[in-house]
Motif scaffolding. Structure first.
Motif, PDB file in Angstrom:
ATOM      1  N   GLN A   2      31.336  47.587  42.140  1.00 43.81           N
ATOM      2  CA  GLN A   2      31.377  47.656  43.589  1.00 43.81           C
ATOM      3  C   GLN A   2      31.663  46.280  44.215  1.00 43.81           C
ATOM      4  O   GLN A   2      31.298  45.246  43.666  1.00 43.81           O
ATOM      5  N   GLY A   3      32.324  46.287  45.374  1.00 46.06           N
ATOM      6  CA  GLY A   3      32.478  45.080  46.156  1.00 46.06           C
ATOM      7  C   GLY A   3      33.478  44.082  45.624  1.00 46.06           C
ATOM      8  O   GLY A   3      33.319  42.879  45.844  1.00 46.06           O
ATOM      9  N   VAL A   4      34.528  44.570  44.920  1.00 48.73           N
ATOM     10  CA  VAL A   4      35.566  43.675  44.427  1.00 48.73           C
ATOM     11  C   VAL A   4      36.921  44.185  44.921  1.00 48.73           C
ATOM     12  O   VAL A   4      37.114  45.383  45.153  1.00 48.73           O
ATOM     13  N   LEU A   5      37.881  43.255  45.082  1.00 42.38           N
ATOM     14  CA  LEU A   5      39.191  43.632  45.601  1.00 42.38           C
ATOM     15  C   LEU A   5      39.910  44.624  44.690  1.00 42.38           C
ATOM     16  O   LEU A   5      40.666  45.469  45.163  1.00 42.38           O
ATOM     17  N   ASN A   6      39.700  44.493  43.394  1.00 38.07           N
ATOM     18  CA  ASN A   6      40.371  45.375  42.431  1.00 38.07           C
ATOM     19  C   ASN A   6      39.445  46.487  41.941  1.00 38.07           C
ATOM     20  O   ASN A   6      39.527  46.922  40.787  1.00 38.07           O
ATOM     21  N   GLN A   7      38.596  46.973  42.817  1.00 38.35           N
ATOM     22  CA  GLN A   7      37.615  47.993  42.450  1.00 38.35           C
ATOM     23  C   GLN A   7      38.272  49.248  41.891  1.00 38.35           C
ATOM     24  O   GLN A   7      37.727  49.888  40.976  1.00 38.35           O
ATOM     25  N   ALA A   8      39.456  49.611  42.412  1.00 36.64           N
ATOM     26  CA  ALA A   8      40.129  50.826  41.953  1.00 36.64           C
ATOM     27  C   ALA A   8      40.453  50.767  40.465  1.00 36.64           C
ATOM     28  O   ALA A   8      40.490  51.807  39.784  1.00 36.64           O
ATOM     29  N   GLU A   9      40.681  49.571  39.931  1.00 40.96           N
ATOM     30  CA  GLU A   9      41.011  49.443  38.508  1.00 40.96           C
ATOM     31  C   GLU A   9      39.798  49.737  37.629  1.00 40.96           C
ATOM     32  O   GLU A   9      39.948  50.111  36.463  1.00 40.96           O
ATOM     33  N   PHE A  10      38.614  49.575  38.179  1.00 42.27           N
ATOM     34  CA  PHE A  10      37.382  49.813  37.422  1.00 42.27           C
ATOM     35  C   PHE A  10      36.818  51.211  37.685  1.00 42.27           C
ATOM     36  O   PHE A  10      36.150  51.777  36.818  1.00 42.27           O
ATOM     37  N   ASP A  11      37.072  51.753  38.851  1.00 46.14           N
ATOM     38  CA  ASP A  11      36.533  53.066  39.196  1.00 46.14           C
ATOM     39  C   ASP A  11      37.276  54.202  38.511  1.00 46.14           C
ATOM     40  O   ASP A  11      36.720  55.287  38.324  1.00 46.14           O
ATOM     41  N   ASN A  12      38.518  53.969  38.161  1.00 44.18           N
ATOM     42  CA  ASN A  12      39.330  54.989  37.488  1.00 44.18           C
ATOM     43  C   ASN A  12      39.188  54.809  35.976  1.00 44.18           C
ATOM     44  O   ASN A  12      39.703  53.843  35.416  1.00 44.18           O
ATOM     45  N   PRO A  13      38.479  55.711  35.279  1.00 45.54           N
ATOM     46  CA  PRO A  13      38.225  55.515  33.841  1.00 45.54           C
ATOM     47  C   PRO A  13      39.497  55.378  33.010  1.00 45.54           C
ATOM     48  O   PRO A  13      39.538  54.599  32.062  1.00 45.54           O
ATOM     49  N   ARG A  14      40.522  56.128  33.360  1.00 36.68           N
ATOM     50  CA  ARG A  14      41.767  56.067  32.590  1.00 36.68           C
ATOM     51  C   ARG A  14      42.431  54.696  32.739  1.00 36.68           C
ATOM     52  O   ARG A  14      42.884  54.108  31.752  1.00 36.68           O
ATOM     53  N   ARG A  15      42.486  54.195  33.960  1.00 36.14           N
ATOM     54  CA  ARG A  15      43.070  52.864  34.175  1.00 36.14           C
ATOM     55  C   ARG A  15      42.239  51.788  33.491  1.00 36.14           C
ATOM     56  O   ARG A  15      42.787  50.872  32.864  1.00 36.14           O
ATOM     57  N   LEU A  16      40.911  51.900  33.584  1.00 39.76           N
ATOM     58  CA  LEU A  16      40.059  50.900  32.950  1.00 39.76           C
ATOM     59  C   LEU A  16      40.239  50.885  31.446  1.00 39.76           C
ATOM     60  O   LEU A  16      40.273  49.814  30.830  1.00 39.76           O
ATOM     61  N   ARG A  17      40.385  52.049  30.817  1.00 39.50           N
ATOM     62  CA  ARG A  17      40.638  52.091  29.372  1.00 39.50           C
ATOM     63  C   ARG A  17      41.934  51.369  29.024  1.00 39.50           C
ATOM     64  O   ARG A  17      42.010  50.646  28.026  1.00 39.50           O
ATOM     65  N   ARG A  18      42.958  51.565  29.844  1.00 37.46           N
ATOM     66  CA  ARG A  18      44.239  50.897  29.587  1.00 37.46           C
ATOM     67  C   ARG A  18      44.105  49.386  29.742  1.00 37.46           C
ATOM     68  O   ARG A  18      44.665  48.619  28.940  1.00 37.46           O
ATOM     69  N   TRP A  19      43.354  48.949  30.742  1.00 34.85           N
ATOM     70  CA  TRP A  19      43.141  47.513  30.901  1.00 34.85           C
ATOM     71  C   TRP A  19      42.322  46.946  29.749  1.00 34.85           C
ATOM     72  O   TRP A  19      42.569  45.821  29.296  1.00 34.85           O
ATOM     73  N   MET A  20      41.326  47.685  29.298  1.00 33.01           N
ATOM     74  CA  MET A  20      40.531  47.242  28.146  1.00 33.01           C
ATOM     75  C   MET A  20      41.417  47.046  26.920  1.00 33.01           C
ATOM     76  O   MET A  20      41.259  46.078  26.162  1.00 33.01           O
ATOM     77  N   LEU A  21      42.350  47.972  26.712  1.00 34.36           N
ATOM     78  CA  LEU A  21      43.286  47.832  25.597  1.00 34.36           C
ATOM     79  C   LEU A  21      44.107  46.557  25.743  1.00 34.36           C
ATOM     80  O   LEU A  21      44.270  45.790  24.788  1.00 34.36           O
ATOM     81  N   ARG A  22      44.631  46.322  26.947  1.00 32.20           N
ATOM     82  CA  ARG A  22      45.428  45.120  27.178  1.00 32.20           C
ATOM     83  C   ARG A  22      44.601  43.867  26.922  1.00 32.20           C
ATOM     84  O   ARG A  22      45.057  42.931  26.272  1.00 32.20           O
TER      85      ARG A  22
END
Length: 202
Positions: A2-22
């Motif tokens: 919560q409370g971060v500019l890029n919150q959408a990247e963390f709130d979406n589980p699919r996107r977060l998994r892709r970022w974790m891979l990267r």
């Protein structure tokens, strides 16, 4: 997160998994592993925090625009910046060489010659961890083993900030919203920066 500019990247589980891979060194689930960091953890980088990266003034295409350097997801905090300087002073190795080893940045990744310093305008979510060693491919014409880019026993933390680029490596609007550029210096000016403090040479 919560409370971060890029919150959408963390709130979406699919996107977060892709970022974790990267962040972990996988461009996608089927790609060959290359670099990244091990066991990345979610952290909040606070508004007003100062961050650093070592960027590239040139690539094989020509000069690298500042917008490209600022959109790279790979950054590090002041503690890591200081650690690299101290290790360089203690070992006699140049700061650029120590930074490549500690941050696991092979020479084939770029010229790695420009220190970039920013202050966060707003809080950002990031993935923080220690870099995986990067193994250069063998040279068939050489009798010496290829270099390994790592500093055994003295790793440093670095941060991967999701959302600065999209999944096609294109810059987003996030760097403009998130970063106040404090200054850039040649990596060879590191000692002067150590002596004066980066913020004093804005």
């Amino acid at each position: 997160m919560q409370g971060v500019l890029n919150q959408a990247e963390f709130d979406n589980p699919r996107r977060l998994r892709r970022w974790m891979l990267r962040a972990s060194g996988w461009r996608n689930a089927t790609a060959q592993h290359e670099g990244g960091m091990w066991d990345p953890k979610e952290v909040k980088l606070r508004r007003g925090q100062v961050m650093f990266r070592i960027g590239h003034s040139q690539s094989w295409r020509g000069p690298v625009p500042m917008a490209i350097n600022l959109s790279s997801p790979w950054w590090f905090e002041g503690e890591t910046f200081a650690d690299i300087g101290v290790t360089s002073n203690n070992t006699g190795l140049g700061q650029q060489a120590v930074a490549r080893l500690k941050l696991s940045v092979s020479e084939r990744y770029g010229v790695f010659d420009t220190i970039i310093c920013v202050r966060l305008r707003e809080s950002l979510g990031a993935l923080r961890g220690e870099g995986n060693p990067v193994f250069d491919p063998p040279d068939p014409d050489s009798t010496t083993p290829p270099p390994v880019w790592a500093y055994p026993g003295s790793n440093v933390k670095q941060c991967f900030i999701p959302g600065l680029r999209d999944f096609h490596e294109r810059p987003t609007d996030l760097p403009d919203a998130a970063f106040e550029l404090l200054g850039t210096r040649s990596v060879h000016a590191w000692q002067a920066i150590d002596d004066k403090g980066f913020l004093s040479i804005r």
